[in-house]
Design an enzyme around this catalytic site. Sequence first.
Site, PDB file in Angstrom:
ATOM      1  N   CYS A 334      13.645   2.737 -50.591  1.00  0.00           N
ATOM      2  CA  CYS A 334      13.094   2.684 -51.948  1.00  0.00           C
ATOM      3  C   CYS A 334      13.123   4.073 -52.589  1.00  0.00           C
ATOM      4  O   CYS A 334      14.196   4.606 -52.845  1.00  0.00           O
ATOM      5  CB  CYS A 334      11.696   2.071 -51.924  1.00  0.00           C
ATOM      6  SG  CYS A 334      11.164   1.407 -53.510  1.00  0.00           S
ATOM      7  N   HIS A 432      11.840  -3.126 -48.419  1.00  0.00           N
ATOM      8  CA  HIS A 432      10.763  -2.756 -47.495  1.00  0.00           C
ATOM      9  C   HIS A 432      10.601  -3.844 -46.431  1.00  0.00           C
ATOM     10  O   HIS A 432      11.030  -4.975 -46.608  1.00  0.00           O
ATOM     11  CB  HIS A 432       9.430  -2.635 -48.241  1.00  0.00           C
ATOM     12  CG  HIS A 432       9.372  -1.540 -49.241  1.00  0.00           C
ATOM     13  ND1 HIS A 432       9.152  -0.221 -48.906  1.00  0.00           N
ATOM     14  CD2 HIS A 432       9.483  -1.567 -50.600  1.00  0.00           C
ATOM     15  CE1 HIS A 432       9.117   0.517 -50.015  1.00  0.00           C
ATOM     16  NE2 HIS A 432       9.326  -0.276 -51.050  1.00  0.00           N
TER      17      HIS A 432
END
Length: 497
Positions: A334, A432
């Site tokens: 991310c 994630h």
Amino acid sequence: MPARAIMFQGTGSDVGKSLIVAGLARALTLRGLRVAPFKPQNMSNNAAVTADGGEIGRAQALQARAARRPTSVHMNPVLLKPQSDIGSQVVVQGRVIGHAKASAYQAMKPRLMAAVLDSFHHLAADADIMLVEGAGSASEINLRAGDIANMGFAQATQTPVVLIGDIDRGGVIASLVGTKAVLAPDDAALIAGFLVNKFRGDPALFASGMTEIAARTQWASLGLIPHFADARRLPAEDALGLPEHGSAGGHRTKVIVLAYPRISNFDEFDPLRLEDGIDLQFLRPGTPIPGDAGIVILPGSKATIADLAALREAGWDIDLAAHLRRHGRVLGICGGYQMLGRRISDPDGREGAPGSVAGLGLLDVETTLTPDKALREVQGILTQDEVSFRGYEMHIGRTEGPDTRCPFLTFSDGRRDGAVAAGGRIAGCYVHGLFADDGLRAHWLRGLGASASDLAYESDVETTLDALAAHLERHIDVGRILALAVEPGPRTATTKP
């Protein structure tokens, strides 16, 4: 029949409120009750994607799991995600509504009470009991005006409160009795009992302490809870629980996670921490990357450009270059993926002042922070190895460039994510939660030359929640807590001025 409710507040942060609510949620669910966890306001950069397409604090997602019910944005209607020392992104009922400095947020709180009460009553319509978690300390009387997180909420709904003190940090008698001393009388009157958490040693040695607290506060003593060692197997509530050092002993592959100031979603590395063959270390700024690291992970960030500056100030950019010269590996997730590219642009000031900065240049990609936020669960395969994965997206930003032609992940709908370079030694993606997938984790560990255990992570979480529930049943008067719970007050209740 309307749900009953009881609230758990603390004498401070990290006293174990989230864990106790999770354990009670599982215990009461096993008793056959429909349990709904609820936290009016949370401050955390550890968030979860909900079943209804928003985001809530990760602790409330764990509590929902303990209650065996789908996650909902209504379980945590106000989520603050810190982006600086004085300001946060404000998420209301799962959606970002803007950013506010601490002083401005204080003025916003009374207006947010309507959303809090709406969510509370929404959940109460489909529950037997609401387990409500406060935030921080119940005794922050400087923030009492317009409060929506602790006594302000309790007064608005006339919900009785159980106060939790942490004996492990010392001064628990003073913290509990002192809370009674500083609270306004009508707030103190809502506290029906207290718990003392994280006790170590012979309980008989603190029997007189429990008696003294009860005598000085006139609150019921509901239990002395021994330290629950397996709490480490469950996601930490917030960054106060972030481990800094790995496990000693034996030959373990060293996995380094850079814990920059605004690190987010660090709980996704918990499965690695539980692997016997891995020495997982979170490095704080000021600590150099060790020369024997097997892989360095750049995790998510709530303020990517600011944390990139912190990374450089810590000298980690120099350490990363040396690590790669030693043929080490680097993974960005991310915000960490965005940092690995050539440039990050924030033209609208989504995460700070508008501007553009050079990235680390380890991947030939560029990122522009965009208004839309991706919030979804995803699945697919590792593009190069065709190993399946499950995870979730929670990000703003669009990343493009030549290295994306070699994507790290391919989703089941055909979309691609991430980039791979340097023969696979450098990789990044937006997804994630990859390491909770047992098959992917085992494959990844073998690629590092580390041995994979037979850890079934999701089953381990379930087993730990059951053990936590049994632990609390042994040491808390759960029946009395149920008797203290009451039906919530009117939907139109307001806070004190």
